[in-house]
Design an enzyme around this catalytic site. Sequence first.
Site, PDB file in Angstrom:
ATOM      1  N   LYS A  47      45.431  43.320  41.438  1.00 46.82           N
ATOM      2  CA  LYS A  47      46.045  42.022  41.162  1.00 46.82           C
ATOM      3  C   LYS A  47      47.575  42.124  41.200  1.00 46.82           C
ATOM      4  O   LYS A  47      48.263  41.180  41.595  1.00 46.82           O
ATOM      5  CB  LYS A  47      45.599  41.484  39.798  1.00 46.82           C
ATOM      6  CG  LYS A  47      44.104  41.399  39.586  1.00 46.82           C
ATOM      7  CD  LYS A  47      43.408  40.437  40.511  1.00 46.82           C
ATOM      8  CE  LYS A  47      43.355  39.041  39.990  1.00 46.82           C
ATOM      9  NZ  LYS A  47      42.441  38.189  40.810  1.00 46.82           N
ATOM     10  N   THR A  87      46.029  37.974  36.489  1.00 45.04           N
ATOM     11  CA  THR A  87      45.484  38.287  35.170  1.00 45.04           C
ATOM     12  C   THR A  87      46.584  38.793  34.239  1.00 45.04           C
ATOM     13  O   THR A  87      47.523  39.462  34.682  1.00 45.04           O
ATOM     14  CB  THR A  87      44.345  39.338  35.260  1.00 45.04           C
ATOM     15  OG1 THR A  87      44.223  40.004  34.005  1.00 45.04           O
ATOM     16  CG2 THR A  87      44.610  40.382  36.313  1.00 45.04           C
ATOM     17  N   TYR A 130      41.127  47.492  39.333  1.00 44.05           N
ATOM     18  CA  TYR A 130      41.063  46.032  39.514  1.00 44.05           C
ATOM     19  C   TYR A 130      42.415  45.395  39.172  1.00 44.05           C
ATOM     20  O   TYR A 130      42.975  44.621  39.958  1.00 44.05           O
ATOM     21  CB  TYR A 130      39.951  45.430  38.634  1.00 44.05           C
ATOM     22  CG  TYR A 130      40.185  43.982  38.286  1.00 44.05           C
ATOM     23  CD1 TYR A 130      40.094  42.990  39.268  1.00 44.05           C
ATOM     24  CD2 TYR A 130      40.542  43.588  36.986  1.00 44.05           C
ATOM     25  CE1 TYR A 130      40.353  41.656  38.953  1.00 44.05           C
ATOM     26  CE2 TYR A 130      40.787  42.264  36.673  1.00 44.05           C
ATOM     27  CZ  TYR A 130      40.691  41.306  37.655  1.00 44.05           C
ATOM     28  OH  TYR A 130      40.956  40.006  37.352  1.00 44.05           O
ATOM     29  N   HIS A 131      42.943  45.743  37.983  1.00 47.51           N
ATOM     30  CA  HIS A 131      44.219  45.133  37.580  1.00 47.51           C
ATOM     31  C   HIS A 131      45.345  45.546  38.537  1.00 47.51           C
ATOM     32  O   HIS A 131      46.251  44.761  38.812  1.00 47.51           O
ATOM     33  CB  HIS A 131      44.557  45.503  36.130  1.00 47.51           C
ATOM     34  CG  HIS A 131      43.635  44.876  35.124  1.00 47.51           C
ATOM     35  ND1 HIS A 131      42.632  45.568  34.486  1.00 47.51           N
ATOM     36  CD2 HIS A 131      43.541  43.595  34.674  1.00 47.51           C
ATOM     37  CE1 HIS A 131      41.975  44.745  33.670  1.00 47.51           C
ATOM     38  NE2 HIS A 131      42.502  43.544  33.768  1.00 47.51           N
ATOM     39  N   ASN A 174      39.047  44.482  49.267  1.00 45.98           N
ATOM     40  CA  ASN A 174      38.601  43.082  49.170  1.00 45.98           C
ATOM     41  C   ASN A 174      39.712  42.181  48.615  1.00 45.98           C
ATOM     42  O   ASN A 174      40.020  41.124  49.179  1.00 45.98           O
ATOM     43  CB  ASN A 174      37.371  43.009  48.266  1.00 45.98           C
ATOM     44  CG  ASN A 174      36.732  41.640  48.289  1.00 45.98           C
ATOM     45  OD1 ASN A 174      36.243  41.195  49.334  1.00 45.98           O
ATOM     46  ND2 ASN A 174      36.767  40.953  47.164  1.00 45.98           N
ATOM     47  N   VAL A 195      40.586  53.976  29.164  1.00 50.35           N
ATOM     48  CA  VAL A 195      41.853  54.580  28.747  1.00 50.35           C
ATOM     49  C   VAL A 195      42.798  53.417  28.471  1.00 50.35           C
ATOM     50  O   VAL A 195      43.233  52.724  29.400  1.00 50.35           O
ATOM     51  CB  VAL A 195      42.418  55.495  29.857  1.00 50.35           C
ATOM     52  CG1 VAL A 195      43.764  56.071  29.438  1.00 50.35           C
ATOM     53  CG2 VAL A 195      41.420  56.600  30.175  1.00 50.35           C
ATOM     54  N   GLU A 196      43.053  53.155  27.192  1.00 42.01           N
ATOM     55  CA  GLU A 196      43.906  52.017  26.811  1.00 42.01           C
ATOM     56  C   GLU A 196      44.476  52.275  25.423  1.00 42.01           C
ATOM     57  O   GLU A 196      43.888  53.026  24.637  1.00 42.01           O
ATOM     58  CB  GLU A 196      43.104  50.703  26.825  1.00 42.01           C
ATOM     59  CG  GLU A 196      41.954  50.666  25.836  1.00 42.01           C
ATOM     60  CD  GLU A 196      41.078  49.420  25.929  1.00 42.01           C
ATOM     61  OE1 GLU A 196      41.377  48.516  26.714  1.00 42.01           O
ATOM     62  OE2 GLU A 196      40.086  49.357  25.183  1.00 42.01           O
ATOM     63  N   ASP A 237      32.725  31.017  50.090  1.00 38.49           N
ATOM     64  CA  ASP A 237      32.283  32.229  49.375  1.00 38.49           C
ATOM     65  C   ASP A 237      31.429  33.079  50.322  1.00 38.49           C
ATOM     66  O   ASP A 237      30.908  32.564  51.318  1.00 38.49           O
ATOM     67  CB  ASP A 237      31.448  31.850  48.132  1.00 38.49           C
ATOM     68  CG  ASP A 237      31.584  32.852  47.005  1.00 38.49           C
ATOM     69  OD1 ASP A 237      32.247  32.540  46.002  1.00 38.49           O
ATOM     70  OD2 ASP A 237      31.025  33.981  47.133  1.00 38.49           O
ATOM     71  N   THR A 289      29.270  45.699  20.609  1.00 35.55           N
ATOM     72  CA  THR A 289      29.798  47.017  20.978  1.00 35.55           C
ATOM     73  C   THR A 289      31.330  46.993  21.006  1.00 35.55           C
ATOM     74  O   THR A 289      31.947  46.610  22.009  1.00 35.55           O
ATOM     75  CB  THR A 289      29.268  47.410  22.378  1.00 35.55           C
ATOM     76  OG1 THR A 289      29.247  46.239  23.189  1.00 35.55           O
ATOM     77  CG2 THR A 289      27.892  47.995  22.320  1.00 35.55           C
ATOM     78  N   SER A 294      43.547  49.496  35.133  1.00 32.52           N
ATOM     79  CA  SER A 294      42.347  49.746  35.942  1.00 32.52           C
ATOM     80  C   SER A 294      42.724  49.500  37.398  1.00 32.52           C
ATOM     81  O   SER A 294      43.775  48.898  37.683  1.00 32.52           O
ATOM     82  CB  SER A 294      41.205  48.794  35.552  1.00 32.52           C
ATOM     83  OG  SER A 294      41.459  47.501  36.072  1.00 32.52           O
TER      84      SER A 294
HETATM   85  N1  LIG Z   1      36.685  35.317  34.490  1.00 33.21           N
HETATM   86  C1  LIG Z   1      37.738  35.780  33.850  1.00 33.21           C
HETATM   87  O1  LIG Z   1      37.692  36.055  32.643  1.00 33.21           O
HETATM   88  C2  LIG Z   1      39.030  35.973  34.567  1.00 33.21           C
HETATM   89  C3  LIG Z   1      40.185  36.283  33.831  1.00 33.21           C
HETATM   90  C4  LIG Z   1      41.394  36.454  34.502  1.00 33.21           C
HETATM   91  C5  LIG Z   1      41.442  36.340  35.882  1.00 33.21           C
HETATM   92  N2  LIG Z   1      40.305  36.052  36.582  1.00 33.21           N
HETATM   93  C6  LIG Z   1      40.399  35.943  38.029  1.00 33.21           C
HETATM   94  O2  LIG Z   1      39.847  34.708  38.417  1.00 33.21           O
HETATM   95  C7  LIG Z   1      39.188  34.817  39.681  1.00 33.21           C
HETATM   96  C8  LIG Z   1      37.774  34.290  39.547  1.00 33.21           C
HETATM   97  O3  LIG Z   1      37.098  35.015  38.538  1.00 33.21           O
HETATM   98  P1  LIG Z   1      35.558  34.783  38.258  1.00 33.21           P
HETATM   99  O4  LIG Z   1      35.282  35.296  36.900  1.00 33.21           O
HETATM  100  O5  LIG Z   1      35.196  33.400  38.623  1.00 33.21           O
HETATM  101  O6  LIG Z   1      34.921  35.797  39.305  1.00 33.21           O
HETATM  102  P2  LIG Z   1      33.595  35.612  40.183  1.00 33.21           P
HETATM  103  O7  LIG Z   1      33.217  36.958  40.684  1.00 33.21           O
HETATM  104  O8  LIG Z   1      32.558  34.894  39.410  1.00 33.21           O
HETATM  105  O9  LIG Z   1      34.106  34.678  41.364  1.00 33.21           O
HETATM  106  C9  LIG Z   1      34.733  35.170  42.497  1.00 33.21           C
HETATM  107  C10 LIG Z   1      33.965  34.653  43.696  1.00 33.21           C
HETATM  108  O10 LIG Z   1      34.634  35.108  44.880  1.00 33.21           O
HETATM  109  C11 LIG Z   1      33.667  35.529  45.823  1.00 33.21           C
HETATM  110  N3  LIG Z   1      34.295  36.524  46.699  1.00 33.21           N
HETATM  111  C12 LIG Z   1      34.774  37.745  46.369  1.00 33.21           C
HETATM  112  N4  LIG Z   1      35.247  38.359  47.458  1.00 33.21           N
HETATM  113  C13 LIG Z   1      35.080  37.508  48.490  1.00 33.21           C
HETATM  114  C14 LIG Z   1      35.370  37.580  49.882  1.00 33.21           C
HETATM  115  N5  LIG Z   1      35.904  38.680  50.424  1.00 33.21           N
HETATM  116  N6  LIG Z   1      35.070  36.524  50.671  1.00 33.21           N
HETATM  117  C15 LIG Z   1      34.501  35.410  50.132  1.00 33.21           C
HETATM  118  N7  LIG Z   1      34.196  35.286  48.822  1.00 33.21           N
HETATM  119  C16 LIG Z   1      34.488  36.333  48.021  1.00 33.21           C
HETATM  120  C17 LIG Z   1      32.532  36.113  44.973  1.00 33.21           C
HETATM  121  O11 LIG Z   1      31.302  36.126  45.654  1.00 33.21           O
HETATM  122  C18 LIG Z   1      32.533  35.196  43.758  1.00 33.21           C
HETATM  123  O12 LIG Z   1      31.629  34.143  43.904  1.00 33.21           O
HETATM  124  C19 LIG Z   1      39.271  36.289  40.059  1.00 33.21           C
HETATM  125  O13 LIG Z   1      40.324  36.464  40.965  1.00 33.21           O
HETATM  126  C20 LIG Z   1      39.578  36.986  38.759  1.00 33.21           C
HETATM  127  O14 LIG Z   1      40.319  38.157  38.986  1.00 33.21           O
HETATM  128  C21 LIG Z   1      39.118  35.857  35.955  1.00 33.21           C
END
Ligand SMILES: NC(=O)c1ccc[n+]([C@@H]2O[C@H](COP(=O)([O-])OP(=O)(O)OC[C@H]3O[C@@H](n4cnc5c(N)ncnc54)[C@H](O)[C@@H]3O)[C@@H](O)[C@H]2O)c1
Length: 394
Positions: free
Chosen positions: A198, A157, A194-195, A131, A340-341, A32, A266, A192
């Site tokens: 993915k 996702t 973000y999506h 990223n 927007v959804e 991380d 909310t 979004s």
């Molecule tokens: N939490 C949810 O509800 C959910 C739902 C669907 C998908 N996801 C996916 O699951 C994954 C994990 O989600 P999460 O909620 O644990 O997120 P999170 O942000 O808690 O965990 C991601 C971790 O990756 C690290 N990170 C990000 N970019 C980095 C980089 N360039 N180098 C090294 N470390 C890096 C962050 O510091 C963080 O600790 C994500 O890809 C997210 O898109 C999460």
Amino acid sequence: MKNILILGGDGYLGWPTAMYLSSKNYKVTVVDNYFRRNICKEKNIESLLSNPDLIQRSNLWYKLTGKEIKVSIGDLTEISFMDSLFNGKIKLDWGNNNSFDLPDTVIHFAEQPSAPFSMIDSEKSNFTLINNVISTNNLINSIKKFNIKAHIIKLGTMGEYGTPNIDIEEGWLNVEHNNRKQKFLYPRQASSIYHTSKIMDTDLLWFAVRTWKIKVTDLMQGPVYGIFTKQTELNENLSTIFNYDEIFGTVINRFLTQAVIGYPLTIYGKGNQTRGYININDSIKCIELAIQNEPKNGELRIFNQISETLSVNQIAAKIVDCCKTIGISAQTSNKINPRVENEDHYYNPKYQALKDLGFKPSLFNEEIIIKMINEILKYKKNINESAIFNGVKW
Ligand SMILES: NC(=O)c1ccc[n+]([C@@H]2O[C@H](COP(=O)([O-])OP(=O)(O)OC[C@H]3O[C@@H](n4cnc5c(N)ncnc54)[C@H](O)[C@@H]3O)[C@@H](O)[C@H]2O)c1
């Protein structure tokens, strides 16, 4: 037991997954760059629970269990850092260097995971794209360059699919056109940046599977809720990051925290937006099933990783009812939807493949809701009300 490399091991899902797999005697290494904890600190939207850094948490895990979770700190968008995890030149920040073996499985959580964050401004939007897409591309390239046979488990996702007016299949759609047939990736339409990042990840992985015959499981996961796992409950300092703010807090975690401090839940717009949800313990079990059941070389396997579908109104109503049962007066408040959804839409995703492998989903029921409320109540004094709503607009 398999060697498991967890990218994003400091995060909400990464850390509890690491401890769970370590408890099952997998050999686990977490990576991380602390992006998530640093940005939360910067924006004053820190986790409800205390989260010592990875080195301190691994140290504590070792003291309590005698099991080692190795740690390497660095940014996965840097090619040389990603390469170091696969070319034998890893620099460990915690754990015994001599006993590091190349991974059999890589679980890729390491992304910017928030839709609202990606919509704040151009800088955050660009950061999210760079990223997420570059970390995925670096992973693919390192695997290919060093001829690693590891299975990539990538967190995608359900939001990649959007809310189409037809049933959502598990990743693929058979199309018949002018009397010819082909199986394609199920159409994606994100709501979004973000999506969208993915979706780009999925496209990159599919390209790499076709071209270099790597093996990938892409998990289309719905929003996760939950605060504790068996392993986090061993010690307060092993807790996972738990956000309840509008940016990093997923809706159920946020609503439950709001209910505890009497902040009306909310609901954005009409509240009919329906999605698939999953408990954190179920999410970890699904990942273990994916580890145990590898796809073939040259296969991109896609699972829809959810336990049930719920609308925002259904979630809020369940929480309000449970609060009543335990003497908390919770209310709801409809806000103009900042996103927007579609608020009224068809939603029928399939989610059978993980169940076929043995997944038994737990549902968002009274028992789970009341347990979570009681857990959050213990930390009531730490809840920062001003973090809850900041009005990020699409
Ligand atoms: N939490 C949810 O509800 C959910 C739902 C669907 C998908 N996801 C996916 O699951 C994954 C994990 O989600 P999460 O909620 O644990 O997120 P999170 O942000 O808690 O965990 C991601 C971790 O990756 C690290 N990170 C990000 N970019 C980095 C980089 N360039 N180098 C090294 N470390 C890096 C962050 O510091 C963080 O600790 C994500 O890809 C997210 O898109 C999460």
